[in-house]
Design an enzyme around this catalytic site. Structure first.
Site, short mmCIF file in Angstrom:
data_model
loop_
_atom_site.label_atom_id
_atom_site.label_comp_id
_atom_site.label_asym_id
_atom_site.label_seq_id
_atom_site.Cartn_x
_atom_site.Cartn_y
_atom_site.Cartn_z
N LYS A 127 31.33 60.85 30.72
CA LYS A 127 30.65 61.55 31.82
C LYS A 127 30.73 60.77 33.13
CE LYS A 127 26.54 61.75 29.93
NZ LYS A 127 26.82 61.05 28.66
N ASN A 150 22.83 61.00 36.56
CA ASN A 150 22.75 59.90 35.61
C ASN A 150 23.60 58.71 36.05
OD1 ASN A 150 21.50 59.15 33.11
ND2 ASN A 150 23.50 59.21 32.14
N HIS A 196 21.79 60.07 20.04
CA HIS A 196 20.44 60.51 20.43
C HIS A 196 19.87 61.55 19.46
CE1 HIS A 196 21.58 58.48 24.08
NE2 HIS A 196 22.43 59.42 24.42
#
Length: 477
Positions: A127, A150, A196
């Site tokens: 990303k 982010n 996650h």
């Protein structure tokens, strides 16, 4: 700063006083709301008080009796799995809505007259590189651009949007799962690997968080990686809504795409664009030193696709790909000594990311370990033949040693010992690679601190005078 409108004169709870939480409080205050802040840590509360914000324990009933109707939750705070934060439970009991800074950003976009466009990038791996690469390409082509989310600046810490500007956002699953508004012009999905899972209640919940960018946002264009089953599923859904093939670009680094639609994929070393069954462009990525490895090839395909739907031509994109320097801690070449390269891939915090690094080199002195992720390094066994030797650190060292079996390895304990041993034993053509497949928190603040420590150690080795050779005799190694 982007002022948050629509809450003038109202109290709004803000939970978590990290980078995004403080930026949210400032943005609410700039929009004439009254932020009421809370952080479980004393340092976070002190930071809010230092800026003059009200601090109240939002996990207690009292603040909610005063009519707050919204709680803005920072990304690191759980709202459902593995259990809701007590402040979230109190807000829901009081009938308040939950949102985050990303949701407020997109809601604010609907209230602005600025003709700006937003590209949003998500996925498990790549990303940050893809986000930075898209911004770099646009900037090189003379387009005004901001980058955040982010990576870099929080979304509400960006400058007010301007006409003709493009905002490129990296958005994690934590940021996507709670946002009440998502409206990018271009949505990019790279890949998905288990990560996650406790936070999302399993892999299905993790994928569901990513999918929200495409379902809630209804982007004008989608760029979707189809190297894994999650991307193929998402592309199939998007294709149903795009029978003409005008708004979906499928990308792949591991397969040549031959469908009738719009695609960008790797054909050996060439990034290839096909549209309506014909080749539209081909770029040689061997001329792009900041984009080493198959996973960076996927990142390049994604950035190329996003830039194309934003109106850039192949030549302008190629110039950006060639000049991109890469990001720190992501297959970052630090230097070379006596034919041995030192590569910092500290961002590889899971096995899937480490796999991409191992695939990028033929003979590796692999430094791995830290706080292990679920599954460990067992999935990497087919690549152990590329490992000349592994140098293991941190909590995972014993488990990784067991997984490596007959593959040469050594328990080094800490990073400094691992670098010293790898540098001493490396031979010309080897790559000393930090690609830990683990989180860093047992020995370092974060992956960046781990990467910076490795860079300092490696650069000290590279800088040793005369490479250890004196008057034709072999010096100490």
């Amino acid at each position: 700063m982007i002022a948050v409108r629509g809450y003038e004169g109202r109290r709004v709870g803000v939970l978590g006083m990290g980078r995004s939480g403080l930026a949210t409080a400032r943005a609410l205050a700039a929009g004439q709301a009254t932020p009421v802040c809370w952080d479980d840590g004393e340092a976070g509360r002190a930071a809010a008080e230092a800026e003059g914000f009200a601090v109240e324990d939002l996990a207690r009933e009292g603040p909610w009796r005063k009519g707050m109707g919204l709680l803005v939750v920072s990304p690191g705070v759980p709202h459902l799995y593995p259990a809701p934060h007590p402040a979230v439970a109190q807000a829901q009991a009081a009938g308040a809505q939950l949102d985050n800074d990303v949701g407020l950003f997109f809601r604010g976009m609907a209230m602005t007259d600025a003709e700006a466009r937003v590209v949003a990038v998500t996925g498990s791996n790549g990303k940050s590189t893809t986000t930075a690469l898209i911004a770099h390409i646009l900037r090189g082509a003379g387009r005004p651009v901001q980058m955040g989310g982010n990576i870099g600046r929080g979304v509400l810490d960006l400058d007010p949007l301007a006409d003709g500007e493009t905002v490129v956002l990296e958005l994690s699953s934590y940021q996507l799962e709670l946002a009440r508004a998502l409206a990018p012009d271009v949505a990019v999905f790279l890949n998905l690997s288990p990560d996650h899972l406790d936070r999302h209640g399993g892999e299905g919940g993790y994928f569901a968080a990513k999918r929200r960018l495409f379902e809630l946002g209804a982007p004008s264009a989608c760029v979707i990686g189809v190297d894994d089953r999650h991307g193929r599923f998402l592309a199939a859904q998007s294709r149903e809504a795009d029978p003409e093939g005008a708004r979906l670009i499928e990308i792949a680094s591991g397969a040549r795409l031959r469908g009738p639609g719009w695609s960008v994929f790797m054909n050996r070393a060439f990034l290839t664009e096909r549209r309506r069954g014909e080749q539209a462009a081909a770029l040689d990525l061997r001329a792009c030193p900041g984009l080493i490895g198959a996973h960076n090839h996927q990142n390049a395909c994604a950035a190329y696709g996003a830039a194309r739907v934003l109106g850039l031509g192949p030549k302008a994109i190629e110039a950006g790909l060639r000049s991109f320097p890469g990001l720190p801690h992501r297959l970052q070449l630090l230097g070379e000594r006596n034919g041995v390269r030192f590569v910092n891939d500290s961002k590889a915090t899971n096995a899937d990311a480490a796999e991409k690094a191992l695939l990028s080199f033929e003979r590796v002195r692999w430094i791995a370990g830290g706080v292990p992720k679920e599954g460990g390094i067992a999935p990497l066994a087919p690549l152990f033949g590329r490992v000349a030797k592994a140098y293991l650190i941190g909590q995972a060292a014993q488990d990784f040693a067991a997984a490596l079996g007959a593959t040469p390895h050594e328990l080094c304990g800490d990073l400094a010992t691992a670098v010293a041993r790898a540098a001493t034993e490396a031979e010309p053509g080897d790559v000393v690679l930090l690609s830990p497949a683990c989180a860093s928190f047992d020995q370092f603040r974060d992956f960046e601190a781990r990467g910076e420590a490795f860079a300092a150690l490696a650069q000290a080795v590279v800088a040793e005078p005369d490479g250890g050779q004196t008057d034709g005799e072999e010096g100490p190694r």
